[in-house]
Design an enzyme around this catalytic site. Sequence first.
Site, PDB file in Angstrom:
ATOM      1  N   SER A 112       0.906  -1.271   0.060  1.00 33.88           N
ATOM      2  CA  SER A 112      -0.077   0.137  -0.120  1.00 33.88           C
ATOM      3  C   SER A 112       0.983   1.397  -0.058  1.00 33.88           C
ATOM      4  O   SER A 112       1.957   1.475   0.605  1.00 33.88           O
ATOM      5  CB  SER A 112      -0.870  -0.075   1.042  1.00 33.88           C
ATOM      6  OG  SER A 112      -1.573   1.143   1.434  1.00 33.88           O
ATOM      7  N   TYR A 135      -2.781   5.796  -4.813  1.00 29.67           N
ATOM      8  CA  TYR A 135      -3.688   6.644  -4.942  1.00 29.67           C
ATOM      9  C   TYR A 135      -3.357   7.843  -5.645  1.00 29.67           C
ATOM     10  O   TYR A 135      -1.861   8.346  -5.552  1.00 29.67           O
ATOM     11  CB  TYR A 135      -4.481   7.236  -3.754  1.00 29.67           C
ATOM     12  CG  TYR A 135      -5.047   5.979  -2.788  1.00 29.67           C
ATOM     13  CD1 TYR A 135      -6.312   5.608  -3.285  1.00 29.67           C
ATOM     14  CD2 TYR A 135      -4.595   5.546  -1.898  1.00 29.67           C
ATOM     15  CE1 TYR A 135      -7.199   4.670  -2.461  1.00 29.67           C
ATOM     16  CE2 TYR A 135      -5.148   4.486  -1.128  1.00 29.67           C
ATOM     17  CZ  TYR A 135      -6.517   4.058  -1.433  1.00 29.67           C
ATOM     18  OH  TYR A 135      -7.162   3.155  -0.988  1.00 29.67           O
ATOM     19  N   THR A 161      -5.207   2.508  -7.705  1.00 30.91           N
ATOM     20  CA  THR A 161      -6.519   2.179  -7.201  1.00 30.91           C
ATOM     21  C   THR A 161      -7.596   3.501  -7.834  1.00 30.91           C
ATOM     22  O   THR A 161      -7.125   4.617  -7.581  1.00 30.91           O
ATOM     23  CB  THR A 161      -6.524   2.277  -5.635  1.00 30.91           C
ATOM     24  OG1 THR A 161      -5.993   1.003  -5.176  1.00 30.91           O
ATOM     25  CG2 THR A 161      -8.031   2.361  -5.337  1.00 30.91           C
ATOM     26  N   LYS A 238      -6.833  -1.066 -10.172  1.00 29.03           N
ATOM     27  CA  LYS A 238      -7.579  -1.845  -9.250  1.00 29.03           C
ATOM     28  C   LYS A 238      -8.699  -0.908  -8.957  1.00 29.03           C
ATOM     29  O   LYS A 238      -8.805   0.178  -8.804  1.00 29.03           O
ATOM     30  CB  LYS A 238      -6.737  -1.940  -8.008  1.00 29.03           C
ATOM     31  CG  LYS A 238      -7.389  -2.557  -6.917  1.00 29.03           C
ATOM     32  CD  LYS A 238      -6.573  -2.686  -5.772  1.00 29.03           C
ATOM     33  CE  LYS A 238      -7.293  -3.631  -4.680  1.00 29.03           C
ATOM     34  NZ  LYS A 238      -8.318  -2.586  -3.950  1.00 29.03           N
ATOM     35  N   HIS A 262     -12.853  -2.791  -3.455  1.00 33.65           N
ATOM     36  CA  HIS A 262     -12.310  -2.287  -2.326  1.00 33.65           C
ATOM     37  C   HIS A 262     -12.999  -2.995  -0.857  1.00 33.65           C
ATOM     38  O   HIS A 262     -12.864  -2.314   0.196  1.00 33.65           O
ATOM     39  CB  HIS A 262     -12.809  -0.753  -2.153  1.00 33.65           C
ATOM     40  CG  HIS A 262     -11.572   0.068  -1.706  1.00 33.65           C
ATOM     41  ND1 HIS A 262     -10.886   0.926  -2.651  1.00 33.65           N
ATOM     42  CD2 HIS A 262     -10.813   0.100  -0.526  1.00 33.65           C
ATOM     43  CE1 HIS A 262      -9.861   1.456  -1.947  1.00 33.65           C
ATOM     44  NE2 HIS A 262      -9.821   0.888  -0.719  1.00 33.65           N
TER      45      HIS A 262
END
Length: 368
Positions: A112, A135, A161, A238, A262
């Site tokens: 992440s 992100y 994402t 994603k 998610h």
Amino acid sequence: MTAPVLPPPVCVEDYRRLARLRLDQDVWDFIEGGAETERTLGANRRAFERVTLRPRVLVDVSHCDTRTELLGAPLATPVGIAPTAYHRLAHPEGEVATALGAGTAGALYVVSIFASRTLEDIAAAATGPLWLQLYWLRRREVLAALVDRAAAAGFRALVLTVDAPRLGRRHRDARNGFAIGSGISAVNLDAALMASAHRADPGRSALAVHTAEAVDPSVTWSDLAWLRARSSLPLVLKGILTAEDALLAVEHGADAIVVSNHGGRQLDGATASLDALAEVVDAVGADCPVLFDGGVRGGTEVFAALALGARSVLLGRPVLWGLAAAGAAGVAGVLELATEELAHTMALTGRPGLAAVDRSAVVLRKGL
């Protein structure tokens, strides 16, 4: 009073029970919770109840091979680790322990952007492939610097994402006034950028406040050209749930897609990931690998997702359960259990290799 001695885990769900004993309530709610009424969170699990397996018999299944390859990387298992933030909430070693566990299992680990250990420390501990999840930050120079660091550290792909222009309304976190406590932070990002994630406010999620400040909700398909030009690493998108967006992803240069809602944490009422999988696979064909996450709790569910066209199945919450329960050994334990269950299911359905795990192996019944 002496704590009860619990038997060793025999399934992934056993790690959940162990983790619950070790985590504070607000952290447990952060990990387990979904958006609003948690309708989609529940739908992810219920979707697997509608899958029926179609066993074939009198097939040589003396050896069932779970090895696979993804974007050029050989893997011992199609079971991998989905990106989840702040692993030090679950264990002091955080993402370093997760990387060690992934390496033991021969699995892919998607790290992440909000990891609580540095990219360099994670890479030093890893013996298997690492991808970095992103992100789209308002401060594009910060995003660019992170991409460069990931490439220098040996990460093999970027995972953007795309389903979080704003954070889902997570009622559990709001009720808890959840914030990331002192001593744990997203260490790969500037402290000033992350400051609001640490400010507790009763009735509000600090992470929702931070996302509104840090993540750019204006990003569109055309912006992907900048990221493609910035890095030669493969780009994975994603959060795709429709054929329309899957086709746009390929058109704009995605090297792979992750079908994901998610973990039910964004749009409550969105389709279950499993119900979207075949639609996306059919749209992009064999040239674009499709990965999957959402509601998987064991190897039989991995088998179902593979049969519907996924090339890899990523675990989110179960990996955090293993991490909380036993650190790196727990992460490896979760991944190895799921892989062993997958091989068991392959044997009992007469599919000795992953290439034989196709739609003829399952029936997905329609339903709520």
